[in-house]
Design an enzyme around this catalytic site. Structure first.
Site, PDB file in Angstrom:
ATOM      1  N   LYS A  54       0.841  -1.202   0.000  1.00 57.67           N
ATOM      2  CA  LYS A  54       0.000   0.000   0.000  1.00 57.67           C
ATOM      3  C   LYS A  54       0.881   1.260   0.000  1.00 57.67           C
ATOM      4  O   LYS A  54       0.602   2.231  -0.701  1.00 57.67           O
ATOM      5  CB  LYS A  54      -0.939  -0.021   1.216  1.00 57.67           C
ATOM      6  CG  LYS A  54      -2.038  -1.074   1.049  1.00 57.67           C
ATOM      7  CD  LYS A  54      -2.774  -1.442   2.330  1.00 57.67           C
ATOM      8  CE  LYS A  54      -3.699  -2.633   2.070  1.00 57.67           C
ATOM      9  NZ  LYS A  54      -4.385  -3.133   3.244  1.00 57.67           N
ATOM     10  N   GLN A  98      -4.225  -1.895   9.574  1.00 58.85           N
ATOM     11  CA  GLN A  98      -4.177  -3.216   8.952  1.00 58.85           C
ATOM     12  C   GLN A  98      -4.788  -4.261   9.881  1.00 58.85           C
ATOM     13  O   GLN A  98      -4.384  -4.385  11.036  1.00 58.85           O
ATOM     14  CB  GLN A  98      -2.714  -3.575   8.606  1.00 58.85           C
ATOM     15  CG  GLN A  98      -2.573  -4.847   7.803  1.00 58.85           C
ATOM     16  CD  GLN A  98      -3.212  -4.749   6.404  1.00 58.85           C
ATOM     17  OE1 GLN A  98      -3.074  -3.739   5.721  1.00 58.85           O
ATOM     18  NE2 GLN A  98      -3.935  -5.780   6.002  1.00 58.85           N
ATOM     19  N   ASP A 121     -10.631   2.856   4.464  1.00 55.52           N
ATOM     20  CA  ASP A 121     -10.950   1.431   4.348  1.00 55.52           C
ATOM     21  C   ASP A 121     -12.470   1.220   4.393  1.00 55.52           C
ATOM     22  O   ASP A 121     -12.958   0.127   4.097  1.00 55.52           O
ATOM     23  CB  ASP A 121     -10.306   0.667   5.524  1.00 55.52           C
ATOM     24  CG  ASP A 121      -9.279  -0.349   5.034  1.00 55.52           C
ATOM     25  OD1 ASP A 121      -9.229  -0.591   3.814  1.00 55.52           O
ATOM     26  OD2 ASP A 121      -8.550  -0.902   5.876  1.00 55.52           O
TER      27      ASP A 121
END
Ligand code: NAP
Length: 303
Positions: A54, A98, A121
């Site tokens: 990412k 994450q 996200d």
């Protein structure tokens, strides 16, 4: 092969090129670089690899990234303090924690803390709640399901009115994918580990999104002829020699592995109308959509 291959690599690259062009335009106009903060807790190699991919994507698209790698034994309080700091930081537009977090941490509380404007996200309860409500728009859509729908649209698959089956009901893939399909006027059935006669349900699907993490479980004869198949599953399986013994890598001396999906590709491609490969289908879309969301976050915050 009857199915048309939906090439996630090509479509993801198109998304990335569009994002990079928008970022360059903004930077040329003197606006600050869109910046993603990544939060990695602990040392899971898979999580570390995802985070580094990412960050690499941010650099390739002209965006900034700020990395926070914190020890696995961090306390809930310390992690929450970091999220609060990132929420107020002027330099950071998007926050990506994450998952999964180590089991002593309360993931729900952490995700709930992320400012809705920085929730790239799309997992905060507010964004998911808006996704679930008619007439409400989430600021961000979770990246993998967003990528699935984008692939269907780019392939020209008609979603409106279609019978769609989503196999899997996880918070990060199955459930938001189902909500997105409902929002696009499909008739949606969500299947899970307690669903009875899965093959019969899947045979009704004009669109199948498979996200269960079970190696090639969906067989060719479960698929309605002409259906569009989006295979989210990522399963590592051993590579075999022609005599059936495990192939060993010359480089590492370890058994070789390859990735396959939740759908038996070889069988399904002879029946389906459209199909994504694994790898090279949904996988590349997830990061591309995260980049799109990070740009959107900057646009919302720095108009
Ligand atoms: P997850 O949280 O483990 O959820 C799995 C879902 O599948 C659950 O809803 C479970 O049902 C259902 N399920 C499990 N076994 C089943 C069976 N035999 N029959 C029917 N349903 C079954 O998984 P996830 O995080 O959604 O991930 C799913 C797959 O997608 C994994 O292979 C993962 O690696 C992959 N993935 C790929 C990407 C990408 O970027 N391409 C991103 C995320 C995930 P219950 O709810 O009843 O337990």
């Amino acid at each position: 092969m009857t199915a048309q291959l939906i090439d996630g690599k090509v479509i993801a690259q198109k998304v990335r090129d569009e994002v990079a062009a928008q970022v360059a335009k903004r930077t040329a106009a003197g606006k600050p670089q869109p910046t993603l903060a990544t939060v990695l807790v602990g040392d899971r190699p898979d999580s570390a690899a995802y985070v580094s991919a990412k960050q690499k994507a941010c650099a390739e698209l002209g965006m900034g990234s700020v990395s926070h790698h914190i020890p696995a034994n961090v306390t809930q309080e310390e992690l929450e303090k970091l999220i609060k700091k990132l929420n107020t930081s002027k330099k950071v537009n998007g926050i990506l924690v994450q998952l999964p977090l180590p089991s002593h941490l309360n993931e729900e509380r952490v995700l709930q803390l992320i400012s809705i404007e920085k929730d790239v996200d799309g997992f905060s309860p507010i964004n998911i709640g808006r996704l679930a409500q008619k007439g409400r728009e989430p600021l961000f859509v979770p990246c993998t399901p967003y990528g699935c729908i984008y692939l269907l649209e780019q392939a020209g698959v008609k979603i409106e009115g279609a019978n769609a089956v989503v196999l899997g009901r996880s918070n990060i893939v199955g459930m938001p994918a189902a909500l997105l399909l409902i929002g696009k006027n499909a008739t949606v059935t969500v299947c899970h580990s307690r669903t009875r006669d899965l093959p019969a349900v899947i045979r009704q699907a004009d669109i199948l999104i498979a996200a269960i993490g079970k190696t090639e479980m969906v067989r060719g004869d479960w698929i309605k002829p002409g259906a569009a198949i989006i295979d989210v599953g990522i399963n590592a399986v051993p590579v075999l020699n022609p005599d059936g013994t495990p192939a060993i890598s010359e480089k590492t001396g370890k058994p070789r592995q390859k990735l396959v999906g939740d759908v038996n590709f070889e069988e399904a491609k002879e029946v389906a109308g459209f199909i994504t490969p694994v790898p090279g289908g949904v996988g590349p879309m997830t990061i591309a959509m995260l980049m799109k969301n990070t740009l959107r976050a900057a646009e919302i915050q720095q108009q």
